[in-house]
Design a protein around this motif. Sequence first.
Motif, PDB file in Angstrom:
ATOM      1  N   THR A 292       0.829  -1.211   0.000  1.00  0.00           N
ATOM      2  CA  THR A 292       0.000   0.000   0.000  1.00  0.00           C
ATOM      3  C   THR A 292       0.859   1.255   0.000  1.00  0.00           C
ATOM      4  OG1 THR A 292      -1.712  -1.184   1.247  1.00  0.00           O
ATOM      5  CG2 THR A 292      -1.820   1.211   1.233  1.00  0.00           C
ATOM      6  N   VAL A 293       1.863   1.283   0.868  1.00  0.00           N
ATOM      7  CA  VAL A 293       2.742   2.446   0.956  1.00  0.00           C
ATOM      8  C   VAL A 293       3.516   2.654  -0.346  1.00  0.00           C
ATOM      9  CG1 VAL A 293       4.746   3.411   2.128  1.00  0.00           C
ATOM     10  CG2 VAL A 293       2.950   2.297   3.458  1.00  0.00           C
ATOM     11  N   THR A 294       3.978   1.556  -0.942  1.00  0.00           N
ATOM     12  CA  THR A 294       4.720   1.667  -2.201  1.00  0.00           C
ATOM     13  C   THR A 294       3.849   2.239  -3.307  1.00  0.00           C
ATOM     14  OG1 THR A 294       6.028  -0.268  -1.554  1.00  0.00           O
ATOM     15  CG2 THR A 294       6.140   0.410  -3.844  1.00  0.00           C
ATOM     16  N   LEU A 295       2.596   1.820  -3.372  1.00  0.00           N
ATOM     17  CA  LEU A 295       1.680   2.373  -4.367  1.00  0.00           C
ATOM     18  C   LEU A 295       1.485   3.867  -4.159  1.00  0.00           C
ATOM     19  CD1 LEU A 295      -1.109  -0.369  -4.595  1.00  0.00           C
ATOM     20  CD2 LEU A 295       0.510   0.277  -6.378  1.00  0.00           C
ATOM     21  N   VAL A 296       1.368   4.279  -2.902  1.00  0.00           N
ATOM     22  CA  VAL A 296       1.200   5.707  -2.606  1.00  0.00           C
ATOM     23  C   VAL A 296       2.409   6.493  -3.086  1.00  0.00           C
ATOM     24  CG1 VAL A 296       0.998   7.407  -0.760  1.00  0.00           C
ATOM     25  CG2 VAL A 296      -0.351   5.301  -0.661  1.00  0.00           C
ATOM     26  N   LYS A 297       3.615   5.988  -2.808  1.00  0.00           N
ATOM     27  CA  LYS A 297       4.828   6.707  -3.212  1.00  0.00           C
ATOM     28  C   LYS A 297       4.985   6.735  -4.726  1.00  0.00           C
ATOM     29  CE  LYS A 297       6.992   8.481  -0.931  1.00  0.00           C
ATOM     30  NZ  LYS A 297       6.817   9.837  -0.371  1.00  0.00           N
ATOM     31  N   ILE A 298       4.643   5.650  -5.404  1.00  0.00           N
ATOM     32  CA  ILE A 298       4.757   5.620  -6.862  1.00  0.00           C
ATOM     33  C   ILE A 298       3.844   6.653  -7.497  1.00  0.00           C
ATOM     34  CG2 ILE A 298       4.191   4.229  -8.893  1.00  0.00           C
ATOM     35  CD1 ILE A 298       5.324   1.823  -7.463  1.00  0.00           C
ATOM     36  N   SER A 299       2.646   6.809  -6.927  1.00  0.00           N
ATOM     37  CA  SER A 299       1.693   7.779  -7.477  1.00  0.00           C
ATOM     38  C   SER A 299       2.153   9.220  -7.293  1.00  0.00           C
ATOM     39  CB  SER A 299       0.328   7.586  -6.814  1.00  0.00           C
ATOM     40  OG  SER A 299       0.380   7.903  -5.430  1.00  0.00           O
ATOM     41  N   LYS A 389      -6.185  -6.942  -3.703  1.00  0.00           N
ATOM     42  CA  LYS A 389      -7.390  -6.104  -3.689  1.00  0.00           C
ATOM     43  C   LYS A 389      -7.435  -5.251  -2.427  1.00  0.00           C
ATOM     44  CE  LYS A 389     -11.290  -7.966  -4.818  1.00  0.00           C
ATOM     45  NZ  LYS A 389     -12.415  -8.933  -4.896  1.00  0.00           N
ATOM     46  N   ALA A 390      -7.104  -5.855  -1.285  1.00  0.00           N
ATOM     47  CA  ALA A 390      -7.111  -5.102  -0.023  1.00  0.00           C
ATOM     48  C   ALA A 390      -6.074  -3.988  -0.063  1.00  0.00           C
ATOM     49  CB  ALA A 390      -6.842  -6.039   1.145  1.00  0.00           C
ATOM     50  N   SER A 391      -4.905  -4.277  -0.617  1.00  0.00           N
ATOM     51  CA  SER A 391      -3.858  -3.261  -0.704  1.00  0.00           C
ATOM     52  C   SER A 391      -4.291  -2.096  -1.578  1.00  0.00           C
ATOM     53  CB  SER A 391      -2.569  -3.889  -1.266  1.00  0.00           C
ATOM     54  OG  SER A 391      -2.112  -4.928  -0.442  1.00  0.00           O
ATOM     55  N   PHE A 392      -4.925  -2.379  -2.694  1.00  0.00           N
ATOM     56  CA  PHE A 392      -5.418  -1.312  -3.563  1.00  0.00           C
ATOM     57  C   PHE A 392      -6.528  -0.510  -2.891  1.00  0.00           C
ATOM     58  CE2 PHE A 392      -3.269  -3.356  -7.156  1.00  0.00           C
ATOM     59  CZ  PHE A 392      -2.859  -2.245  -7.877  1.00  0.00           C
ATOM     60  N   SER A 393      -7.349  -1.192  -2.091  1.00  0.00           N
ATOM     61  CA  SER A 393      -8.407  -0.488  -1.362  1.00  0.00           C
ATOM     62  C   SER A 393      -7.820   0.482  -0.353  1.00  0.00           C
ATOM     63  CB  SER A 393      -9.318  -1.495  -0.662  1.00  0.00           C
ATOM     64  OG  SER A 393      -9.946  -2.356  -1.583  1.00  0.00           O
ATOM     65  N   TYR A 394      -6.823   0.014   0.409  1.00  0.00           N
ATOM     66  CA  TYR A 394      -6.160   0.881   1.383  1.00  0.00           C
ATOM     67  C   TYR A 394      -5.442   2.037   0.679  1.00  0.00           C
ATOM     68  CZ  TYR A 394      -6.986  -3.032   4.551  1.00  0.00           C
ATOM     69  OH  TYR A 394      -7.569  -4.025   5.299  1.00  0.00           O
ATOM     70  N   TYR A 395      -4.855   1.742  -0.482  1.00  0.00           N
ATOM     71  CA  TYR A 395      -4.179   2.782  -1.254  1.00  0.00           C
ATOM     72  C   TYR A 395      -5.173   3.853  -1.695  1.00  0.00           C
ATOM     73  CZ  TYR A 395      -2.808   4.871  -5.703  1.00  0.00           C
ATOM     74  OH  TYR A 395      -2.598   5.750  -6.731  1.00  0.00           O
ATOM     75  N   THR A 396      -6.340   3.430  -2.137  1.00  0.00           N
ATOM     76  CA  THR A 396      -7.369   4.387  -2.576  1.00  0.00           C
ATOM     77  C   THR A 396      -7.797   5.276  -1.419  1.00  0.00           C
ATOM     78  OG1 THR A 396      -8.160   2.768  -4.201  1.00  0.00           O
ATOM     79  CG2 THR A 396      -9.625   4.616  -3.662  1.00  0.00           C
ATOM     80  N   VAL A 397      -7.973   4.668  -0.240  1.00  0.00           N
ATOM     81  CA  VAL A 397      -8.359   5.441   0.944  1.00  0.00           C
ATOM     82  C   VAL A 397      -7.288   6.464   1.293  1.00  0.00           C
ATOM     83  CG1 VAL A 397      -8.889   5.328   3.405  1.00  0.00           C
ATOM     84  CG2 VAL A 397      -9.850   3.625   1.840  1.00  0.00           C
ATOM     85  N   LEU A 398      -6.025   6.022   1.334  1.00  0.00           N
ATOM     86  CA  LEU A 398      -4.933   6.938   1.667  1.00  0.00           C
ATOM     87  C   LEU A 398      -4.781   8.042   0.624  1.00  0.00           C
ATOM     88  CD1 LEU A 398      -2.169   4.453   2.927  1.00  0.00           C
ATOM     89  CD2 LEU A 398      -3.538   6.029   4.289  1.00  0.00           C
ATOM     90  N   LYS A 399      -4.974   7.672  -0.621  1.00  0.00           N
ATOM     91  CA  LYS A 399      -4.829   8.657  -1.696  1.00  0.00           C
ATOM     92  C   LYS A 399      -5.923   9.716  -1.617  1.00  0.00           C
ATOM     93  CE  LYS A 399      -2.778  10.050  -5.444  1.00  0.00           C
ATOM     94  NZ  LYS A 399      -1.401  10.597  -5.387  1.00  0.00           N
ATOM     95  N   SER A 400      -7.118   9.289  -1.259  1.00  0.00           N
ATOM     96  CA  SER A 400      -8.242  10.231  -1.204  1.00  0.00           C
ATOM     97  C   SER A 400      -8.128  11.194  -0.012  1.00  0.00           C
ATOM     98  CB  SER A 400      -9.563   9.464  -1.123  1.00  0.00           C
ATOM     99  OG  SER A 400      -9.622   8.685   0.065  1.00  0.00           O
TER     100      SER A 400
END
Length: 402
Positions: A292-299, A389-400
């Motif tokens: 989740t954290v890695t997805l946030v940083k990549i974005s 799927k859970a990781s992407f869900s958490y990423y979406t929440v953090l991103k929003s």
Amino acid sequence: MTPRSESCTSMDRRTFEQRYLRLNKLVGVLSGLWPGQSKISKTLTSIVTYTLVIESFVVQVAHVVRDYSFDRLIAQIPYLCLALLVVGKHVNYTLYGTKVKELLNIIVKDWEVQRSKEELTILENYSNRAALLSMIYTVCIFSSSFMFSIQPAVPHVLDVLIPLNESRGRVLVYPAYFFMDEEKYYYFIIINEMMGSLAIFLVFSSCDMYLVWFIQHASCKLAINWYNFQKTMAEVCTCGKENKHLGANKTYSKVCLIITDHQRVVEYIETVAACHVTVFIVIVASVIFTFTVTLVKISQFEMTLQYVTFCVFLFAQVIHLLFICCMGQYLNDAIAESYNKIYESKWYNGSTRTQLLYQLVLRKYLSFPKITAGGIIPMDLNTFVQIIKASFSYYTVLKSTN
């Protein structure tokens, strides 16, 4: 073992290790996790491994504390989790060192006994598959580790290929603060970090290659059992009427031996599951968090070296989790196949006593042990999908929330 009409000599321990376990032995010795390693060698290599990994954790924490910010902490979390995960894997296999040695000894002993040509073929197929999977996984992990290690060379290469008005800044393998002048001791720091990356590669490869061999051998033993069961029940038809009673007793004895082997397989899988039940729950929690954290940083990054670094890190996380879940799925499929093969055997040819044993075998499959994380989460492909799927869900929440 089940009686065999045409037995063939297998191979001894030394031949087996040279043919199939050379890579496992090399990586295991270098990481201090090879069961046959001397105590002095194992202690020294383990000390070096722990020193490098714990040191990397300390200097990473120092990097965050030195100039603290929430963004810096978030960027450092994947590296910190990786260091903790390496320690967790090494400690787990050290604590279960005796069990790991027993599991490997079972594999070797199964090769040392006299077997039929058909059984040897099954053993060879699964052993070749285990060796191939081990090599593929090791190459993937080494590639990820190598790409991290060559990061410091990228600016120098770009300065030659695409020169700017000034030299590009120096970079490290991973962000850290070594309590010294980074410019003056830059190459010392780089060598230290590269050694830490090597330690991570060795521990991951060593631990997960053990898992490959344990799962593949458990699947092999299941395949041998259902083959012997089908063969035994099919041979009942060849008995003449005058030898019907004698043939029934002989078949019953064979099935009893097969069931004994079957019980050994169950115990083998239970031991494998027990050795990984704790470390797998740590891996699942760590992957969800770091993914989740890695997805946030990549974005948040543009197409820079740091962006590529986190993409490689993301790829390595996915490969690691997918590999473990595939092993669990492979065992589940082997159990299902064994059940179906025994179910489709000519059980009706056996006597009443033999048919009762047949029912007991099938009933055992209803509560067959499986590989799980914490005894709760089954390690299979469905779990892999749910974690992603859970990781992407958490990423979406953090991103929003940003």
